[in-house]
Design an enzyme around this catalytic site. Structure first.
Site, PDB file in Angstrom:
ATOM      1  N   HIS A   1     -51.504  -1.497  20.725  1.00 12.15           N
ATOM      2  CA  HIS A   1     -52.340  -2.383  21.538  1.00 12.15           C
ATOM      3  C   HIS A   1     -51.571  -3.695  21.726  1.00 12.15           C
ATOM      4  O   HIS A   1     -50.779  -4.088  20.868  1.00 12.15           O
ATOM      5  CB  HIS A   1     -53.633  -2.622  20.743  1.00 12.15           C
ATOM      6  CG  HIS A   1     -54.725  -3.326  21.483  1.00 12.15           C
ATOM      7  ND1 HIS A   1     -54.722  -4.679  21.687  1.00 12.15           N
ATOM      8  CD2 HIS A   1     -55.866  -2.853  22.044  1.00 12.15           C
ATOM      9  CE1 HIS A   1     -55.829  -5.018  22.346  1.00 12.15           C
ATOM     10  NE2 HIS A   1     -56.542  -3.922  22.574  1.00 12.15           N
TER      11      HIS A   1
ATOM     12  N   LYS B   1     -66.074  -3.478  16.305  1.00 10.47           N
ATOM     13  CA  LYS B   1     -65.890  -2.064  16.633  1.00 10.47           C
ATOM     14  C   LYS B   1     -66.596  -1.165  15.632  1.00 10.47           C
ATOM     15  O   LYS B   1     -66.611   0.049  15.797  1.00 10.47           O
ATOM     16  CB  LYS B   1     -64.396  -1.715  16.671  1.00 10.47           C
ATOM     17  CG  LYS B   1     -63.675  -2.373  17.849  1.00 10.47           C
ATOM     18  CD  LYS B   1     -62.304  -1.780  18.060  1.00 10.47           C
ATOM     19  CE  LYS B   1     -61.450  -2.689  18.904  1.00 10.47           C
ATOM     20  NZ  LYS B   1     -60.877  -2.015  20.073  1.00 10.47           N
TER      21      LYS B   1
ATOM     22  N   GLN C   1     -58.988   0.096  15.293  1.00  6.45           N
ATOM     23  CA  GLN C   1     -59.602   1.304  15.834  1.00  6.45           C
ATOM     24  C   GLN C   1     -59.848   2.346  14.749  1.00  6.45           C
ATOM     25  O   GLN C   1     -60.553   3.318  14.982  1.00  6.45           O
ATOM     26  CB  GLN C   1     -58.687   1.882  16.924  1.00  6.45           C
ATOM     27  CG  GLN C   1     -59.406   2.703  17.958  1.00  6.45           C
ATOM     28  CD  GLN C   1     -60.386   1.869  18.753  1.00  6.45           C
ATOM     29  OE1 GLN C   1     -60.025   0.874  19.355  1.00  6.45           O
ATOM     30  NE2 GLN C   1     -61.646   2.256  18.743  1.00  6.45           N
TER      31      GLN C   1
ATOM     32  N   CYS D   1     -55.300  -2.389  27.380  1.00  2.06           N
ATOM     33  CA  CYS D   1     -54.412  -3.320  26.676  1.00  2.06           C
ATOM     34  C   CYS D   1     -53.187  -2.612  26.117  1.00  2.06           C
ATOM     35  O   CYS D   1     -52.697  -2.936  25.029  1.00  2.06           O
ATOM     36  CB  CYS D   1     -55.140  -4.077  25.566  1.00  2.06           C
ATOM     37  SG  CYS D   1     -56.399  -5.173  26.198  1.00  2.06           S
TER      38      CYS D   1
ATOM     39  N   ASP E   1     -52.486  -2.154  11.877  1.00  2.00           N
ATOM     40  CA  ASP E   1     -53.572  -2.562  12.768  1.00  2.00           C
ATOM     41  C   ASP E   1     -54.638  -1.469  12.670  1.00  2.00           C
ATOM     42  O   ASP E   1     -54.476  -0.372  13.204  1.00  2.00           O
ATOM     43  CB  ASP E   1     -53.028  -2.689  14.196  1.00  2.00           C
ATOM     44  CG  ASP E   1     -54.146  -2.839  15.230  1.00  2.00           C
ATOM     45  OD1 ASP E   1     -55.320  -2.954  14.826  1.00  2.00           O
ATOM     46  OD2 ASP E   1     -53.837  -2.820  16.432  1.00  2.00           O
TER      47      ASP E   1
END
Lengths: 414, 144
Positions: free
Chosen positions: A129, A233, A210, A372, A207
């Site tokens: 991302h 999220k 998600q 993104c 990261d």
């Protein structure tokens, strides 16, 4: 004979927790198939925040009066829950941020500016991302380090064979990658990547924006050095996220934002920093949002992350199977068992924006765009994709409506 | 009229499926690239001037994007044919919107305006005139 009993969740029942589904959009029930961009919020989270505002709101770590103590207890209690959610060895290693993006920027600036230089290499992947891609590209540029990307194959999975070539290009000092791709849903082999990063003497930044909503996270099992994720999220409010980092690294790092709360002693000529985690938490934080973040963790734990992951694999398999019937459709990403509940696709001759618009008139919310991930879109040879993404409240009937809607789009524009 | 027919009017679908002036122009007198990063619409506009170096003799565009962005750009090429560059450079967006004739949400408005904004940038670049307010600072345009 042992019978495998997988924990199951009942999405039809869970939907009752989400007030957003009580309305109609364009006269149709809302089919919210854009949970990868942000999830909807259950009553349990909304109530926790409202209750906090109505009974316990004050600033944290400031006053000696009762409200301030309650506010601090709520805020720090939530930190303990969020830290436990990723199996952090200590709550002190869990820093509240505004978002996963800010968490990654914190590492890129506070660690990167002091630790990268000419001859060093920062590594991300084509799947990343912009929130992980751009900070490292920028800080590498600022420090004279080189910036390299791990390529992906046509399935949207990392090509780990390329790692040796990357290692030969300089001293790899940081590897930063997502655990789950927001664009394709790919679940990446982070343990392997971490082991490789450590062999190079590099730190591993994960990261997990998600991943956090979809699978159980354990920073000790992953063996990574930093892990970034955000509340919005995973059924919590927007405006708050978290960074977990190894204590010895956090202790050594320069501060990121400067101001109140992060200081120990301020003199005319010099300031010293507060202890962890406050050293990285300048200014009044998102207090009620942190409390909501904690409530979201409780909510997900109650359902069980394994059950959520299983539900998403089933939905992804169902969706891919159903959508494959659409003539000419190109579905990106790996097989359902190696992806979260995210399905990105392209229908030749139909721009995602038009598809999303026409689906909206049937009450179906999907994302159209580059998600993104512009370098990834170029790699796939498309300007944009349409993306349907699922969560614990998604039901197969919504996927049926999506497929029906896509047939309609094709009839209209094809 | 239902929502679909309002937005995807027959004329829009016709321009989308059979875009006018679609293609690349070699040796253009003016050109610019525009993109709408939100949805990935991309457009490059090429202009050839007539003998007076001001009348727009030919306009072409290449790129890819949603039906609204591509149809609006196609309609634009017909609208500006034969007009003076100086007029087009200050063309009011409502003139194009009237031509398109469909209700647009703020997000879809960006799709519809991509071609016109890119064309204006191309003309100002070619003429060396300063970009109007709102476009200043853009060379190759990014609408976001």
């Amino acid at each position: 004979m042992a019978i495998e009993t997988r924990p199951k969740l009942d999405a039809h029942k869970l939907r009752a927790d989400f007030p957003i589904f009580e309305q109609q959009i364009h006269g149709k029930p809302l089919a919210y198939l854009d949970s990868a961009v942000t999830s909807q919020k259950p009553r349990q989270v909304l109530d926790a925040m409202r209750d906090f505002y109505e009974t316990s709101y004050g600033n944290v770590h400031r006053g000696v009066y009762t409200l301030s103590e309650r506010a601090t207890a709520g805020f720090e209690g939530a930190r303990a829950k969020v830290a436990a959610f990723v199996n952090a060895p200590s709550e002190r290693e869990l820093i509240y941020t505004r978002s996963a993006t800010e968490a990654i920027n914190l590492v890129a600036y506070a660690w990167g500016l002091d630790n990268l230089g000419p001859g060093d290499v920062a590594v991300v992947s084509e799947l990343d991302h912009h929130s992980n891609f751009v900070p490292w590209q920028y800080i590498a540029g600022r420090t004279g380090a080189s910036f390299r990307t791990i390529p992906i194959d046509d399935n949207g999975e990392l090509v780990l064979d390329s790692l040796d070539e990357l290692a030969s290009s300089g001293r790899v000092k940081v590897v930063a990658n997502n655990l789950v791709s927001n664009a394709l849903g790919t679940i990446n082999p982070i343990e392997q990547l971490t082991a490789w990063a450590h062999e190079q003497g590099a730190i591993m930044v994960v990261d997990a924006a998600q991943a956090a909503p979809h699978l159980a996270l354990d920073v000790q099992a992953l063996d990574c050095d930093f892990l970034a994720f955000s509340s919005h999220k995973m059924c919590g409010p927007s405006g708050v996220g978290a960074l977990w980092g190894r204590r010895e690294l956090l202790e050594k790092m320069s501060p990121f934002n400067l101001g109140g709360q992060m200081i120990h002693k301020v003199d005319l000529d010099k300031t010293t920093w507060n202890e962890l985690p406050y050293k990285f938490e300048a200014g009044t934080p998102a207090i009620a949002e942190a409390v909501g973040f904690g409530a979201a963790v409780d909510y997900l734990n109650e359902i069980g992350l394994d059950a959520i992951e299983q539900h998403e694999h089933e939905l992804a398999a169902y969706a891919i199977d159903k959508m494959s019937e659409i003539d000419g459709i190109r579905i990106f990403g790996p097989p359902p068992d190696r992806r979260a509940g995210i399905v990105s696709f392209d229908i030749p001759g139909i721009h995602p924006h038009d598809a999303a618009q026409i689906l909206d008139w049937d009450g179906i919310a999907v994302r159209a765009g580059h998600h993104c991930t512009q370098p990834l879109m170029r790699r796939l040879g498309v300007a944009a994709t349409t993306r349907a993404s699922f969560y614990l409240y998604t039901i197969p009937e919504e996927i049926d409506r999506l497929v029906e809607g896509l047939h309609k789009v094709k009839r209209a524009l094809g | 009229m239902n929502e679909f027919d309002q937005l995807y009017r027959e004329v829009i679908l016709d321009h989308y499926k059979n875009p006018r002036g679609h293609g690349v122009m070699e040796d253009a007198d003016a050109d610019a690239e525009g993109m709408n990063p939100l949805c990935g619409d991309e457009v490059t506009i090429y202009v050839r001037f007539g003998e007076d170096s001001d009348t727009i003799d030919e306009v072409k565009f290449s790129g890819r994007g949603c039906a609204i962005s591509q149809a609006a750009t196609s309609m634009l090429t017909e609208m500006v044919q034969g007009k003076k560059a100086s007029e087009v450079a200050v063309l009011d967006k409502d003139e194009l919107l009237d031509e398109i004739g469909i209700p647009l949400t703020p997000i879809r408005l960006k799709c519809a305006m991509l071609g016109l904004t890119t064309l204006k940038v191309a003309l100002h670049k070619a003429k060396g005139t300063p970009l109007p307010q709102g476009l200043a600072g853009y060379d190759d345009l990014e609408l976001s």
